[in-house]
Design an enzyme around this catalytic site. Sequence first.
Site, PDB file in Angstrom:
ATOM      1  N   CYS A  97       0.804  -1.228   0.000  1.00  0.00           N
ATOM      2  CA  CYS A  97       0.000   0.000   0.000  1.00  0.00           C
ATOM      3  C   CYS A  97       0.837   1.278   0.000  1.00  0.00           C
ATOM      4  CB  CYS A  97      -0.980  -0.044   1.156  1.00  0.00           C
ATOM      5  SG  CYS A  97      -2.400   1.002   0.872  1.00  0.00           S
ATOM      6  N   HIS A 198      -3.617  -5.720   2.597  1.00  0.00           N
ATOM      7  CA  HIS A 198      -3.269  -5.843   4.017  1.00  0.00           C
ATOM      8  C   HIS A 198      -3.899  -7.143   4.518  1.00  0.00           C
ATOM      9  CE1 HIS A 198      -1.955  -1.659   4.224  1.00  0.00           C
ATOM     10  NE2 HIS A 198      -3.081  -1.283   3.684  1.00  0.00           N
TER      11      HIS A 198
HETATM   12  N1  GLN Z   1      -2.210   6.792   2.463  1.00  0.00           N
HETATM   13  C1  GLN Z   1      -2.308   5.930   1.283  1.00  0.00           C
HETATM   14  C2  GLN Z   1      -3.728   5.901   0.696  1.00  0.00           C
HETATM   15  O1  GLN Z   1      -4.667   6.276   1.365  1.00  0.00           O
HETATM   16  C3  GLN Z   1      -1.882   4.512   1.632  1.00  0.00           C
HETATM   17  C4  GLN Z   1      -2.841   3.822   2.610  1.00  0.00           C
HETATM   18  C5  GLN Z   1      -2.299   2.509   3.132  1.00  0.00           C
HETATM   19  O2  GLN Z   1      -1.087   2.314   3.258  1.00  0.00           O
HETATM   20  N2  GLN Z   1      -3.230   1.599   3.511  1.00  0.00           N
HETATM   21  O3  GLN Z   1      -3.897   5.462  -0.437  1.00  0.00           O
END
Ligand code: GLN
Length: 246
Positions: A97, A198
Amino acid sequence: MSEPLTLRIAHLYAHFLNIYGDRGNLITLLQRSAWRGIGVTVDPIGLNEDFDPAMFDIYFIGGGQDKQQQIIAADLNCRRKKLHEAVNGGSVILAVCGGYQLLGHYYRPASGDELAGISLIDAWTVAGSRRMIGNVVVRRPDGSTLVGFENHSGRTFLGKDVEPLGRVITGNGNNGDDHLEGTAQAVGRGKVFGTYLHGSLLPKNPIFADELIALGLARRHNSVKLPPLDDALENEAHERALRLRA
Ligand code: GLN
């Protein structure tokens, strides 16, 4: 007597990119290696910490909110040359992510300045108007599946020659439009795996966990065939997750 197998893992920005439980991926890599008698270590690499690109077989970088990404992006760009050198020399990266987004050219959040990525892969990310949250199922090119959970507003687009990790069966994946998820891109002698999954990802995806271990070992050891483990519990968790709706 064959040489004892060792696996060296670097955990990038462990104290910043850590709010989605992605450290479960490291626990899986450690445990699945230890069960096989592989000497495995994890070293954290934080802000302003240098490292020897010849040292590590696998690099892991997790996800985080825009704020944490803003904190580490400039530092990550200071490591750009060494990370390119490491992967071209045969290391593997698993990026989840927010960490994945910064391996491309840039991440343009919904507010604040655009964050420069390290262009390890030809990809770019722009925050969309909706947050993509929910269960995800992905079909890899070899037909195997990956299960996980996504929570991102960033929409990632891959350059034309970049391999995705797989195609989305359930959920959004990279951007909710092209039905692609993540990346599995060879770079030099190494490989870059990026994903929005995740969960954490690896405990319920033992085939992929072992692929990473084998690739990491291959950097310094002759190609290794990992002895099978009893994955009844992992496979049960995977099968149940396959049945979850987005
Ligand atoms: N901040 C980034 C987004 O909102 C990554 C989010 C994350 O790592 N789950 O896309």
